[in-house]
Every structure is written in structure tokens, then in C-alpha cells.
Design a protein around this motif. Structure first.
Motif, PDB file in Angstrom:
ATOM      1  N   GLY A 136      67.019  -3.253 -58.292  1.00 23.83           N
ATOM      2  CA  GLY A 136      66.763  -3.174 -59.681  1.00 23.83           C
ATOM      3  C   GLY A 136      65.360  -3.738 -59.919  1.00 23.83           C
ATOM      4  N   ALA A 137      64.372  -4.355 -60.061  1.00 23.76           N
ATOM      5  CA  ALA A 137      63.213  -4.859 -60.159  1.00 23.76           C
ATOM      6  C   ALA A 137      62.707  -3.631 -60.287  1.00 23.76           C
ATOM      7  CB  ALA A 137      62.969  -5.799 -59.479  1.00 23.76           C
ATOM      8  N   CYS A 138      62.018  -2.774 -60.256  1.00 24.73           N
ATOM      9  CA  CYS A 138      61.597  -1.797 -60.261  1.00 24.73           C
ATOM     10  C   CYS A 138      61.762  -0.530 -61.386  1.00 24.73           C
ATOM     11  CB  CYS A 138      61.502  -0.867 -59.396  1.00 24.73           C
ATOM     12  SG  CYS A 138      62.631  -0.211 -58.562  1.00 24.73           S
ATOM     13  N   ALA A 139      63.032  -1.232 -61.993  1.00 25.62           N
ATOM     14  CA  ALA A 139      63.158  -0.204 -63.109  1.00 25.62           C
ATOM     15  C   ALA A 139      63.423  -1.036 -64.005  1.00 25.62           C
ATOM     16  CB  ALA A 139      65.270   0.201 -62.515  1.00 25.62           C
ATOM     17  N   ASP A 140      63.029  -2.109 -64.229  1.00 21.08           N
ATOM     18  CA  ASP A 140      62.952  -2.747 -65.366  1.00 21.08           C
ATOM     19  C   ASP A 140      61.537  -2.934 -65.551  1.00 21.08           C
ATOM     20  OD1 ASP A 140      65.631  -3.992 -64.971  1.00 21.08           O
ATOM     21  OD2 ASP A 140      65.507  -5.654 -63.845  1.00 21.08           O
ATOM     22  N   GLY A 141      60.372  -2.319 -64.565  1.00 23.02           N
ATOM     23  CA  GLY A 141      58.853  -2.753 -64.981  1.00 23.02           C
ATOM     24  C   GLY A 141      58.510  -1.571 -64.828  1.00 23.02           C
ATOM     25  N   CYS A 142      59.696  -0.280 -64.496  1.00 26.89           N
ATOM     26  CA  CYS A 142      58.693   1.070 -65.151  1.00 26.89           C
ATOM     27  C   CYS A 142      58.180   0.705 -66.454  1.00 26.89           C
ATOM     28  CB  CYS A 142      59.345   1.678 -64.608  1.00 26.89           C
ATOM     29  SG  CYS A 142      59.166   2.814 -64.807  1.00 26.89           S
ATOM     30  N   PRO A 143      56.584   1.509 -67.219  1.00 27.76           N
ATOM     31  CA  PRO A 143      56.546   1.142 -68.006  1.00 27.76           C
ATOM     32  C   PRO A 143      56.722   2.128 -69.330  1.00 27.76           C
ATOM     33  CG  PRO A 143      54.675   2.002 -66.214  1.00 27.76           C
ATOM     34  CD  PRO A 143      55.995   1.262 -66.391  1.00 27.76           C
ATOM     35  N   VAL A 144      57.520   3.454 -68.469  1.00 21.96           N
ATOM     36  CA  VAL A 144      58.187   4.614 -69.173  1.00 21.96           C
ATOM     37  C   VAL A 144      59.515   5.084 -68.637  1.00 21.96           C
ATOM     38  CG1 VAL A 144      55.793   5.853 -68.792  1.00 21.96           C
ATOM     39  CG2 VAL A 144      57.490   6.478 -66.939  1.00 21.96           C
TER      40      VAL A 144
ATOM     41  N   PRO B 175      60.913  -5.205 -53.440  1.00 24.62           N
ATOM     42  CA  PRO B 175      60.687  -6.394 -52.258  1.00 24.62           C
ATOM     43  C   PRO B 175      60.650  -5.667 -50.242  1.00 24.62           C
ATOM     44  CG  PRO B 175      62.745  -6.124 -52.905  1.00 24.62           C
ATOM     45  CD  PRO B 175      61.965  -5.754 -53.955  1.00 24.62           C
ATOM     46  N   VAL B 176      60.842  -4.221 -50.972  1.00 16.55           N
ATOM     47  CA  VAL B 176      61.373  -4.286 -49.691  1.00 16.55           C
ATOM     48  C   VAL B 176      60.172  -2.954 -49.011  1.00 16.55           C
ATOM     49  CG1 VAL B 176      63.239  -4.528 -49.498  1.00 16.55           C
ATOM     50  CG2 VAL B 176      63.120  -2.386 -50.232  1.00 16.55           C
ATOM     51  N   GLY B 177      58.847  -2.772 -50.370  1.00 15.54           N
ATOM     52  CA  GLY B 177      58.167  -1.110 -50.317  1.00 15.54           C
ATOM     53  C   GLY B 177      59.138  -0.014 -50.312  1.00 15.54           C
TER      54      GLY B 177
END
Ligand code: SF4
Ligand code: SF4
Length: 56
Positions: free
Chosen positions: A13-21, A49-51
Motif C-alpha cells: 500500500g505504500a505507493c497508493a499513499d504516495g501517488c499525487p493523483v 520496496p520490490v520495484g
């Protein structure tokens, strides 16, 4: 162009929290990117973390 999340995704879920849009949401077994919303910023690729997010 948009980023796409590969099967390497561990659904942290880390990417979802950081996506600006807000283009990333939890899908079936992995997270998914809405290609219509993604602005190709690359933040998810840097955060993951896993690319798993890859530019298409
Ligand atoms: Fe969101 Fe940027 Fe990743 Fe596209 S490349 S899904 S806009 S964080
Ligand atoms: Fe999956 Fe990587 Fe996003 Fe975590 S940061 S949900 S492993 S694509």
C-alpha cells in the motif's frame, strides 16, 4: 503512457499513499494503477520496496 504494477507487488500500500493523483488502488492480489489518471511521475516506482511499478 502510464505506470503499471507487476505481479511482484506484495500489496503493502505504500505507493497508493504516495501517488499525487490517487491513481493507485487495491486490486485482486496486487495493487493496480488507473492508466487514465496516472501522470507518469514515477513516485510509485521510487517508493515501492520490490520495484513492482514499471513504466510502460
Ligand atoms: Fe501515481 Fe505517479 Fe505512480 Fe502514476 S507514476 S501511479 S501518478 S505515483
Ligand atoms: Fe505493491 Fe509496491 Fe505498491 Fe507496495 S509499493 S502496493 S509492493 S506496487
Amino acid at each position: 503512457m502510464a505506470y503499471k504494477i507487476s505481479d511482484e507487488c506484495i500489496s503493502c500500500g505504500a505507493c497508493a499513499d504516495g501517488c499525487p493523483v490517487g491513481a493507485i488502488s487495491e486490486g485482486d492480489g496486487k495493487y493496480v494503477i488507473d492508466a487514465e489518471t496516472c501522470i507518469d511521475c514515477g513516485a510509485c516506482a521510487s517508493t515501492c520496496p520490490v520495484g513492482a511499478p514499471e513504466a510502460e
